[in-house]
Design an enzyme around this catalytic site. Structure first.
Site, short mmCIF file in Angstrom:
data_model
loop_
_atom_site.label_atom_id
_atom_site.label_comp_id
_atom_site.label_asym_id
_atom_site.label_seq_id
_atom_site.Cartn_x
_atom_site.Cartn_y
_atom_site.Cartn_z
CG ASP A 35 -45.96 -10.03 19.90
OD1 ASP A 35 -45.94 -10.78 20.89
OD2 ASP A 35 -45.42 -8.90 19.87
CE1 TYR A 38 -52.78 -13.60 23.60
CE2 TYR A 38 -53.33 -11.72 22.21
CZ TYR A 38 -53.50 -12.44 23.38
OH TYR A 38 -54.41 -12.01 24.31
CB SER A 84 -50.65 4.73 53.80
OG SER A 84 -50.90 5.17 55.11
CG LEU A 85 -46.69 0.72 52.96
CD1 LEU A 85 -45.85 0.51 51.72
CD2 LEU A 85 -46.68 -0.53 53.84
CD GLU A 116 -44.14 -5.92 47.18
OE1 GLU A 116 -44.38 -6.84 46.40
OE2 GLU A 116 -44.98 -5.43 47.95
CE LYS A 118 -44.55 3.35 49.03
NZ LYS A 118 -44.95 4.42 48.10
CB CYS A 429 -26.04 27.78 14.87
SG CYS A 429 -24.55 28.31 13.99
CB CYS A 435 -20.93 26.62 13.85
SG CYS A 435 -21.31 26.58 15.62
#
Ligand code: JCF
Length: 673
Positions: A35, A38, A84-85, A116, A118, A429, A435
């Site tokens: 990074d 880069y 659409s599907l 793949e 969804k 508490c 406790c």
């Protein structure tokens, strides 16, 4: 003045390299540089463009920051409708789908499918002309959508230009914009802190982030893009199978699913579905099923379309990760630090394939903010490995006047007073180790894997031991005898002896683990590690004042106060003493010398890259010597540390007459570290 040719060539080369590294990172998932490296290239390009504005191109990697708000989105007509599907919900419906295709195509041989996951996001259309991103549009109603080019340009996984020179003249890429779970959690965390809108689920967060009129905000949101197909293609040949088309997109630099597979029959599809369902939680992002597409494009054409979906594709849905059920009641659980967590008691319901009857409500503020009432129908979400949570009430279905959940006045376990500290959402508490709930939780934490790692001392056993009053505190577990243990229900002598051995083994530990095991509020593994490294010695830590504690990396006033408070309690000091008396010990930690505060009162700005030091490291080294490190140059800046290819900060420093020091100067400052 136009930039000299050599500078122009350097900027072009930097863009090419940055695009290439983006491709390796977002598409191949195989980065070849760090990074930091880069960032160095990126900053060099930024510096060149700042000095020579005529060099800036619209597809430069620096141009992803977003721009001033638009008043509205233009309408875009899709040249090829975005369909659409069809859905399938069980294996029988999948088999019927395959059967129908065999009939339509008049064949008896197995059909191959491209599969793949969804993604649960929003569909997006990207139009590339001559390899450049020209327009991005939402799906809308499938015929017309909205032009959101300015927003789409800010997603780093969407290339501004395609790789190589094989791109068709016009290519419309389609895919899904989504947010992974880590991005979603981080966004909500920062929204909560800034008092902004908190999103119910990653899908809503993605939708709310993509359709913002101010693309600069979109740029700050962790959105991702993953392609699932091609719309328009002019002036180029496409591969003749779905799977090959997807590989082709990948070569052009478009991200596609890592899970994509070519399957040779419907049976292989059913097997894929089982595998994805099993691996669903580990994916890191929400999916609501699997999409199967007939692989052969000629057969796709033969199969054709119904009203608004292709006949050659289907989405085989998974059990929903969000369901609606009734909130029967709200109880409270007491945690290790005494915090009372409201727990929803629900009418049992299946979420993501698992029966759920309890879910967390987080805290009282959250209940208040969401206005959740007992008796409401509520949306319950269970995704990834997180515990199920109540997302929101379904207010439209609320009937009559429903009661608001109220915090208890007294602890449900020990009857101590419940209090809320100023500025904190949690109610606690006040019983501390008196406790039983807090005792149990603190012992479970002490024994856990990342703490003392006592194998065989699990949650159930701890509860049993505390309930039988065989142990009271973490120190007591080392007094347990073979007789006591083997007398317990479901405990053979062999297991009892194993536990005693494990207890003995756990005594050789590390200082960091020991500090973590004590369970100081907000001291996690990383903080425990930093404390151990800084103080090297338990006594030094126990006696450190709040100022000394805050000199530890990443320790702020709250954690410092928690640590100080913990060791101020005589009963805590006593437990530590007893533990050490039992022989708990660790190898000596090399004391990190506390640097002399030679830079006290100074403020530095770091610009460019230093050889051998990341920016964080450099900042840490300066801070360790008492300096402040700032992000911007002002007249108060003591000096700018200028590494290689520094940015505009050096120019600013010159302007203000602020001293500029180089790598050697920096090393002199930190004293030859
Ligand atoms: O991941 C998705 N949500 C997704 C949606 C994947 C696909 O392959 C799709 C889609 C919507 C339409 N394919 C079509 C044709």
């Amino acid at each position: 003045m136009a930039a000299p040719a050599a500078i122009r060539a350097e900027a072009d080369e930097l863009r090419r390299e940055l695009d290439e590294h983006n491709y390796r990172y977002y598409v191949l998932d195989e980065p070849t540089i760090t990074d930091q490296a880069y960032d160095k290239l990126f900053r060099r390009l930024q510096a060149l463009e700042a000095e020579h504005p005529d060099l800036v191109t619209p597809d430069s990697p620096t141009q992803r920051v977003g721009s001033a708000p638009a008043s509205h989105f233009e309408t875009v007509a899709h040249e090829v409708a975005m369909l659409s599907l069809e859905n399938a919900f069980d294996e029988a419906e999948m088999l019927a789908f395959d059967e129908r295709l065999h009939e339509l195509l008049d064949t008896a041989s197995p059909l191959a499918y491209c599969a793949e996951p969804k993604l649960d996001g929003l569909a997006l259309s990207l139009l590339y002309e001559d390899g450049r991103l020209e327009r991005a549009a939402t799906r809308g109603d499938g015929r017309t959508g909205e032009n959101i080019t300015a927003n789409a340009r800010t997603l780093k996984s969407i290339p501004l230009r395609l790789q190589g020179d094989r791109a068709p003249r016009r290519l419309e890429v389609r895919g899904e914009v989504y947010m992974d779970r880590a991005g979603f959690e981080a966004l909500n965390e920062s929204q909560r802190e800034s008092g902004g809108k908190v999103f119910a689920n990653p899908r809503n967060a993605a939708a709310g982030s993509l359709r913002l009129l101010d693309s600069r905000i979109t740029a700050s949101r962790p959105l991702k893009f993953c392609s699932y197909g091609i719309g328009v293609c002019d002036g180029g040949e496409l591969p003749d199978s779905q799977y090959a088309q997807m590989q082709y997109l990948r070569e052009l630099g478009i991200p596609i699913s890592r899970e994509i597979e070519l399957l040779d029959s419907i049976d292989a599809c059913l097997d894929y579905h089982r595998r994805m369902l099993e691996g669903r939680d580990e994916l890191g992002y929400d999916i609501d099923g699997v999409v199967y597409k007939l692989d052969d494009r000629r057969l796709q054409q033969q199969a054709g379309f119904v009203a608004r979906a292709p006949r050659w594709a289907i989405a085989y849905k998974f059990p929903a990760q969000e369901v609606i059920t009734r909130l029967l009641d709200v109880d409270f659980q007491v945690g290790r630090t005494g915090a009372l967590t409201p727990v929803a008691r629900l009418e049992p319901v299946a979420v993501g394939g698992v029966m759920v009857s309890n879910a967390t409500l987080h805290n009282m503020d959250e209940i208040e903010r969401k206005d959740i009432r007992i008796g409401d129908r509520v949306i319950v979400r269970r995704a990834g490995d997180v515990i199920p949570e109540v997302v929101a009430p379904v207010v439209e279905q609320r009937k009559g006047r429903l009661r608001k959940p109220k915090i208890l006045k007294r602890c449900p376990v020990c009857d101590s007073e419940v209090i809320q500290q100023p500025g904190q959402a949690a109610w606690r508490c006040s019983g501390g180790l008196a406790c039983a709930a807090q005792r149990k939780e603190s012992i479970k934490h002490f024994a856990s894997r990342k703490a003392m790692d006592i194998e065989g001392l699990g949650d159930k056993l701890v509860e049993q031991l505390v309930d039988l009053e065989l142990i009271d505190s973490v120190a007591d577990i080392f007094d347990l005898t073979l007789e006591q243990l083997s007398g317990l229900e479901r405990m053979a002598e062999k297991s009892a002896q194993n536990l005693l051995d494990a207890l003995d083994n756990s005594k050789r530990t590390t200082l960091a683990r020991f500090i973590y095991a004590l369970g100081v509020r907000e001291v996690g593994e990383a903080t425990a590690e930093a404390l151990a490294e800084h103080f090297a010695d338990l006594d030094a830590l126990m006696d450190a004042d709040v100022d000394a504690l805050q000199r530890v990396e990443d320790v702020g006033p709250v954690v410092a106060e928690n640590v100080r408070h913990f060791f101020d309690q005589p009963q805590n000091r006593e437990v530590v003493r007893q533990l050490l008396a039992h022989g708990i010990g660790w190898p000596a930690v090399a004391a990190r010398d506390v640097a002399e505060q030679t830079l006290d009162g100074k403020t530095y700005v770091i610009s460019g890259t230093l050889d051998g030091y990341s920016r964080d490291q450099a900042a840490r080294l300066l801070k360790a010597r008492g300096a402040k490190v700032s992000g911007s140059v002002s007249a108060k800046t003591s000096a700018v540390v200028a590494g290689e290819s520094p940015g505009s900060k050096v120019a600013k420093a010159r302007e203000l007459g602020v001293e500029i020091i180089d790598q050697a100067g920096f090393e002199r400052l930190i004293g030859g570290n």
